[in-house]
Design a protein around this motif. Structure first.
Motif, mmCIF file in Angstrom:
data_model
loop_
_atom_site.group_PDB
_atom_site.id
_atom_site.type_symbol
_atom_site.label_atom_id
_atom_site.label_comp_id
_atom_site.label_asym_id
_atom_site.label_seq_id
_atom_site.Cartn_x
_atom_site.Cartn_y
_atom_site.Cartn_z
ATOM 1 N N MET A 295 -7.417 6.029 -33.252
ATOM 2 C CA MET A 295 -8.527 6.715 -33.094
ATOM 3 C C MET A 295 -9.259 7.115 -34.366
ATOM 4 N N ALA A 296 -10.440 6.894 -34.563
ATOM 5 C CA ALA A 296 -11.134 7.068 -35.934
ATOM 6 C C ALA A 296 -12.104 8.131 -35.707
ATOM 7 N N PRO A 297 -11.671 9.448 -35.922
ATOM 8 C CA PRO A 297 -12.820 10.542 -35.687
ATOM 9 C C PRO A 297 -14.117 10.348 -37.059
ATOM 10 N N ALA A 298 -15.155 10.373 -36.506
ATOM 11 C CA ALA A 298 -16.299 10.328 -37.507
ATOM 12 C C ALA A 298 -16.201 11.527 -38.659
ATOM 13 N N PRO A 299 -16.595 11.249 -39.874
ATOM 14 C CA PRO A 299 -16.846 12.425 -40.731
ATOM 15 C C PRO A 299 -17.361 13.543 -40.326
ATOM 16 N N GLY A 300 -16.934 14.547 -40.422
ATOM 17 C CA GLY A 300 -17.570 15.696 -40.003
ATOM 18 C C GLY A 300 -17.328 16.309 -38.565
ATOM 19 N N LEU A 301 -16.551 15.429 -37.837
ATOM 20 C CA LEU A 301 -16.284 15.660 -36.480
ATOM 21 C C LEU A 301 -15.342 16.927 -36.307
ATOM 22 N N TRP A 302 -14.583 17.136 -37.157
ATOM 23 C CA TRP A 302 -13.540 18.428 -37.006
ATOM 24 C C TRP A 302 -14.519 19.888 -37.068
ATOM 25 N N GLN A 303 -15.720 19.604 -38.021
ATOM 26 C CA GLN A 303 -16.282 20.734 -38.050
ATOM 27 C C GLN A 303 -17.467 20.756 -36.821
ATOM 28 N N ALA A 304 -17.939 19.673 -36.557
ATOM 29 C CA ALA A 304 -18.849 19.718 -35.422
ATOM 30 C C ALA A 304 -18.410 19.795 -34.190
ATOM 31 N N ALA A 305 -17.220 19.303 -33.845
ATOM 32 C CA ALA A 305 -16.822 19.754 -32.338
ATOM 33 C C ALA A 305 -15.361 19.927 -32.510
ATOM 34 N N PRO A 306 -14.893 20.958 -33.124
ATOM 35 C CA PRO A 306 -13.441 21.240 -33.370
ATOM 36 C C PRO A 306 -12.720 21.357 -32.154
#
Length: 492
Positions: A241-252
């Protein structure tokens, strides 16, 4: 319709041994009334006459007539018995469907279809070699367990599972998967799907976000959708699994679902760096990580080595729910799975599981505990490891010979399947359907993706297929692929 035609199935040999004739008579008459074959006002024969015609005791006919009378399907007086006039829409051969809100939920309509291939056909993924399982040993252990049965084992199983199985699973996972837990942290449930459903319902509220691998195990995606969660598809590469940069903030996410030890279906292994990053992310955001130990029991990358250790073992107190099943080790129909939860959450989660589900299979659980405790399951896995490794090697060679360098082969470090990439001229859904007609049952890779599928290929299981049969089967599959290509990627 003549009554003789309605009663022609009274002595159907398929049900004669399993159902009393008086119940069969009742059901046949009731069905004929409901679907309009026996119209309102139709007079039924007297009980003595019908008993004589059908070679039955009169009491059997009386029993059937009395049930129909009690339920309102017939009326009776001194003049006889006749079919009652039923409310509009319940008879006459027309299927009744209310016009109001009596429909399935929106969640039900949103569930992606899962087309089931024939589970026992060659190359069907998701099944071990059922012929190689130690059935004699399993039968003996079941016999021992049944010999000890009391009323308690015939009622619902112990909440959370039989104590001896919980202890055995904790010891097995500690030795084989590096999972740090006690029996009190292990909960036995009726299959992996129930475990995923419990995670979705107990750890998140409707509308909250769940990260899912893309491609993803379809049944896991459906469990999350059915619970009303909002899925976010996270791409998978060779390191998992490779979360895109900023995904933690955009879709926590409230939940993160991963198959880290052997990603299903692509077969990649989640790197240590990403494992630690996912742990840090859910800890910081108050979420949960669901670690599905899907199909990772056989380590082909390092023969003789243990399977890769679980994420749960990296930080035992982290918010990780470790989920596993015995389907690939024993047989899919057993429907016994487990959840390992953090020690600090065991009491609350255990109470939630008890409120939602009722346990069963207490006898099978006791037999499974002994299979684990005796070490016989571990010995069986050791015997099967070189068998599966050989089958994978033969399958790789056959795929290379039959499809060439244009069709990459993915996965294989663990588990019981490979992925064969296909060129755009050979759509995987078309090829999978054409192959099924030839007695081969791979699954299309595109069915595992959310949205427009970037992947085109086949998921090929080799757990059930003996090595000696693989080259001819791959040659047949390659021939089908050639016909699909010539037909322009449409069914021929």
């Amino acid at each position: 319709m003549p009554l003789s035609l309605v009663l022609s199935a009274l002595d159907d040999p398929a049900v004669a041994a399993a159902e009393a004739r008086q119940l069969r008579l009742y059901r046949l008459l009731k069905a004929a009334i409901l679907d309009g074959r026996l119209a309102p006002g139709t007079r039924l024969p007297g009980t003595r006459q019908l008993a004589a015609d059908q070679g039955m005791a009169r009491n059997c006919v009386l029993f059937a007539y009395q049930l129909l009378l009690a339920e309102g399907f017939v009326e009776a007086d001194r003049g006889g018995t006749w079919v009652a006039a039923l409310p509009l829409g319940t008879a006459g051969g027309t299927q009744y469907r209310p016009a109001g809100a009596h429909t399935l939920s929106r969640r039900a309509h949103q569930l992606p279809a899962i087309k089931r291939s024939e589970a026992l056909l060659p190359f069907a993924p998701g099944a071990p070699d059922l012929n190689a399982f130690p059935w004699a040993t399993w039968a003996r252990l079941l016999h021992q367990a049944w010999a000890e049965v009391t009323a308690r084992q015939l009622a619902y199983a112990e909440p959370g599972g039989e104590p001896e199985l919980r202890r055995a699973v904790a010891a097995f996972l500690s030795a084989r998967r590096g999972v740090a837990c006690t029996a009190e942290q292990v909960f036995i449930v009726a299959g992996g799907q129930v475990a995923l459903d419990a995670c979705a319902r107990l750890l998140a509220d409707s509308g909250e976000t769940v990260w899912l691998e893309n491609p993803c195990y379809p049944a896991a995606r459906n469990a999350m959708l059915a619970a009303g969660l909002a899925p976010v598809a996270v791409e998978v590469d060779r390191d998992g699994m490779a979360p895109a940069p900023g995904l933690w903030q955009a879709a926590p996410p409230r939940l993160v679902y991963v198959t880290p030890s052997h990603q299903y279906p692509l077969g990649s292994v989640l790197s240590l760096e990403r494992r630690l990053a996912l742990l840090a992310g859910v800890e910081a955001g108050g979420g949960w990580l669901i670690e599905d130990d899907y199909d990772s029991d056989f380590n082909h990358a390092q023969p003789g080595a243990r399977p890769l250790p679980a994420i749960q073992g990296l930080r035992p107190e982290a918010p990780v729910i470790y989920v596993g099943t015995f389907s690939k080790l024993l047989y899919p129909g057993l429907r016994i799975a487990y959840m390992v939860v953090p020690r600090w959450a065991a009491a609350e989660l255990g109470e939630g599981i008890r409120k939602l589900y009722r346990g069963g299979q207490a006898v099978e659980q006791r037999a499974l505990a002994r299979l684990l405790e005796s070490g016989q399951l571990t010995r069986h896995l050791r015997r099967m490891a070189p068998v599966y490794r050989e089958r994978q090697a033969v399958l790789r060679a056959a795929l290379q010979a039959g499809f060439g360098d244009d069709c990459p082969i993915l996965g294989g470090q663990a588990g019981l399947h490979l992925v064969l990439g296909l060129p755009p001229a050979v759509p995987d859904t078309v090829l999978a359907e054409a192959a099924l007609e030839q007695g081969i049952a791979p699954r299309p890779l595109s069915a595992y993706y959310t949205g427009t599928a970037p992947g085109n290929g086949l998921v090929l299981g080799y757990g059930l297929t003996e090595a000696g049969h693989i080259p001819a089967l791959v040659a047949r599959l390659a021939g089908v692929a050639g016909k699909v290509r010539k037909a322009g990627g449409v069914p021929s």
